[in-house]
Design a protein around this motif. Structure first.
Motif, mmCIF file in Angstrom:
data_model
loop_
_atom_site.group_PDB
_atom_site.id
_atom_site.type_symbol
_atom_site.label_atom_id
_atom_site.label_comp_id
_atom_site.label_asym_id
_atom_site.label_seq_id
_atom_site.Cartn_x
_atom_site.Cartn_y
_atom_site.Cartn_z
ATOM 1 N N LEU A 239 65.075 25.211 40.152
ATOM 2 C CA LEU A 239 65.756 23.925 40.263
ATOM 3 C C LEU A 239 66.747 23.723 39.124
ATOM 4 C CD1 LEU A 239 62.896 21.526 41.413
ATOM 5 C CD2 LEU A 239 64.658 22.623 42.791
ATOM 6 N N ALA A 240 66.435 24.242 37.934
ATOM 7 C CA ALA A 240 67.332 24.095 36.789
ATOM 8 C C ALA A 240 68.653 24.817 37.012
ATOM 9 C CB ALA A 240 66.656 24.611 35.522
ATOM 10 N N SER A 241 68.654 25.820 37.893
ATOM 11 C CA SER A 241 69.873 26.590 38.160
ATOM 12 C C SER A 241 70.711 25.979 39.285
ATOM 13 C CB SER A 241 69.509 28.031 38.532
ATOM 14 O OG SER A 241 68.849 28.082 39.792
ATOM 15 N N LEU A 242 70.216 24.885 39.887
ATOM 16 C CA LEU A 242 70.892 24.264 41.031
ATOM 17 C C LEU A 242 71.434 22.895 40.658
ATOM 18 C CD1 LEU A 242 68.198 25.160 43.718
ATOM 19 C CD2 LEU A 242 70.358 26.352 43.306
ATOM 20 N N GLU A 243 72.149 22.288 41.592
ATOM 21 C CA GLU A 243 72.640 20.940 41.375
ATOM 22 C C GLU A 243 71.458 19.991 41.194
ATOM 23 O OE1 GLU A 243 75.211 19.803 44.554
ATOM 24 O OE2 GLU A 243 76.346 21.685 44.490
ATOM 25 N N PRO A 244 71.586 18.974 40.346
ATOM 26 C CA PRO A 244 70.469 18.045 40.115
ATOM 27 C C PRO A 244 70.259 17.117 41.301
ATOM 28 C CG PRO A 244 72.426 17.324 38.934
ATOM 29 C CD PRO A 244 72.770 18.662 39.528
ATOM 30 N N GLY A 245 69.175 16.344 41.228
ATOM 31 C CA GLY A 245 68.921 15.334 42.242
ATOM 32 C C GLY A 245 67.848 15.686 43.241
ATOM 33 N N VAL A 246 67.207 16.859 43.091
ATOM 34 C CA VAL A 246 66.151 17.278 44.012
ATOM 35 C C VAL A 246 64.820 16.680 43.553
ATOM 36 C CG1 VAL A 246 64.872 19.246 44.924
ATOM 37 C CG2 VAL A 246 67.350 19.411 44.592
ATOM 38 N N GLU A 247 64.109 16.061 44.478
ATOM 39 C CA GLU A 247 62.773 15.529 44.177
ATOM 40 C C GLU A 247 61.748 16.632 44.394
ATOM 41 O OE1 GLU A 247 59.570 12.149 45.736
ATOM 42 O OE2 GLU A 247 61.661 12.101 46.440
ATOM 43 N N LEU A 248 60.891 16.854 43.405
ATOM 44 C CA LEU A 248 59.868 17.893 43.483
ATOM 45 C C LEU A 248 58.525 17.236 43.785
ATOM 46 C CD1 LEU A 248 59.221 20.915 43.153
ATOM 47 C CD2 LEU A 248 58.779 20.465 40.732
ATOM 48 N N LEU A 249 57.854 17.723 44.814
ATOM 49 C CA LEU A 249 56.556 17.196 45.212
ATOM 50 C C LEU A 249 55.522 18.307 45.107
ATOM 51 C CD1 LEU A 249 54.804 14.933 46.365
ATOM 52 C CD2 LEU A 249 55.579 15.595 48.665
ATOM 53 N N ARG A 250 54.637 18.189 44.129
ATOM 54 C CA ARG A 250 53.562 19.181 43.942
ATOM 55 C C ARG A 250 52.330 18.720 44.712
ATOM 56 N NH1 ARG A 250 54.362 22.986 39.985
ATOM 57 N NH2 ARG A 250 56.229 22.691 38.691
ATOM 58 N N LEU A 251 51.777 19.636 45.500
ATOM 59 C CA LEU A 251 50.651 19.297 46.365
ATOM 60 C C LEU A 251 49.557 20.353 46.277
ATOM 61 C CD1 LEU A 251 52.757 18.399 49.526
ATOM 62 C CD2 LEU A 251 51.577 16.750 48.076
ATOM 63 N N GLU A 252 48.354 19.954 46.624
ATOM 64 C CA GLU A 252 47.283 20.935 46.768
ATOM 65 C C GLU A 252 47.638 21.878 47.918
ATOM 66 O OE1 GLU A 252 43.624 18.975 47.445
ATOM 67 O OE2 GLU A 252 43.584 17.956 45.484
#
Length: 238
Positions: free
Chosen positions: A50-63
């Motif tokens: 994600l750091a290498s891409l355009e900002p603004g992406v929401e990250l959802l960590r799940l089981e």
């Protein structure tokens, strides 16, 4: 509540080489979307991507969970009129969302629509135009968020959650398939769907496409079949 939320599922290590391309294809849509990337809670490498891409992406960590359950959790977080799904190894064409929104505007009675797809090998080479006669790939779907909240995916389904949902949609809502090739569907020999007969066929065609001279033949024949299906559909409709 307007706009589109793009839900990208990337729950296994297998998507790691491809997910950046998937996210870029969502970011480069001609109509902006809110992007949620779903990953396993123990994922250690998604932040670097994600750091290498355009900002603004929401990250959802799940089981760890099956695809239907993952999509359901992301849908619950959506605050837009529409949601669209993209597997972490597939790629959208730039105008995919725009064309689907236009289609939904012209057909407001529909709840969910899919499109046709182009099959690509693991390294990205196209080799077959998919038919999507009955069940379009989930990575092509765009639908009304309220419908998915009312009739969610089967959380307990290990496989075929898309087919189960598509049948529910047949009974409870209205669905459609656009006659355009708006995504590239990546065929990997090892995946959760590798057991399915349809996946066996895709893998077999991918292998044949590596034989000298066979890839253009497969592309030409599959495109011609698609044209024939379109003419037949128009004839029936007429």
């Amino acid at each position: 509540m307007t706009g589109v939320t793009t839900i990208i599922t990337c729950m296994t290590e297998a998507e790691r080489p491809f997910v950046a391309d998937a996210i870029r294809s969502a970011q480069r849509q001609t109509v902006p979307t809110h992007i949620i990337v779903c990953v396993a809670e123990d994922n250690e490498w998604i932040d670097d991507i994600l750091a290498s891409l355009e900002p603004g992406v929401e990250l959802l960590r799940l089981e760890h969970a099956w695809a239907g359950a993952v999509r359901n959790r992301a849908i619950e977080r959506s605050r837009t009129e529409f949601v669209a799904f993209l597997d972490g190894d597939d790629v959208w064409k730039p105008a995919k969302i725009a064309k689907q929104l236009d289609f939904m505007t012209r057909h407001p009675e529909l709840d969910v629509i899919g499109t046709k797809h182009v099959l690509i090998r693991a390294e990205g080479t196209p080799y077959f135009f998919g038919f999507a006669k009955e069940l379009p790939m989930p990575s092509t779907w765009l639908g009304r968020t309220d419908f998915f909240l009312t009739y969610p995916f089967d959380d307990s389904a290990a496989v075929d959650e898309d087919a189960i949902f598509w049948e529910v949609l047949k009974e409870k809502g209205r669905r459609g398939i656009m006659d355009e090739f708006l995504i590239s569907y990546r065929v990997r020999e090892i995946s959760l769907s590798a057991h399915a007969p349809s996946k066996h066929r895709k893998i077999a065609y991918a292998r044949r496409s590596r034989i000298f001279g066979m890839r253009p033949v497969l592309l030409g024949v599959s495109y011609a079949v698609n044209l024939g299906l379109r003419v037949r559909k128009l004839a029936v409709s007429g």
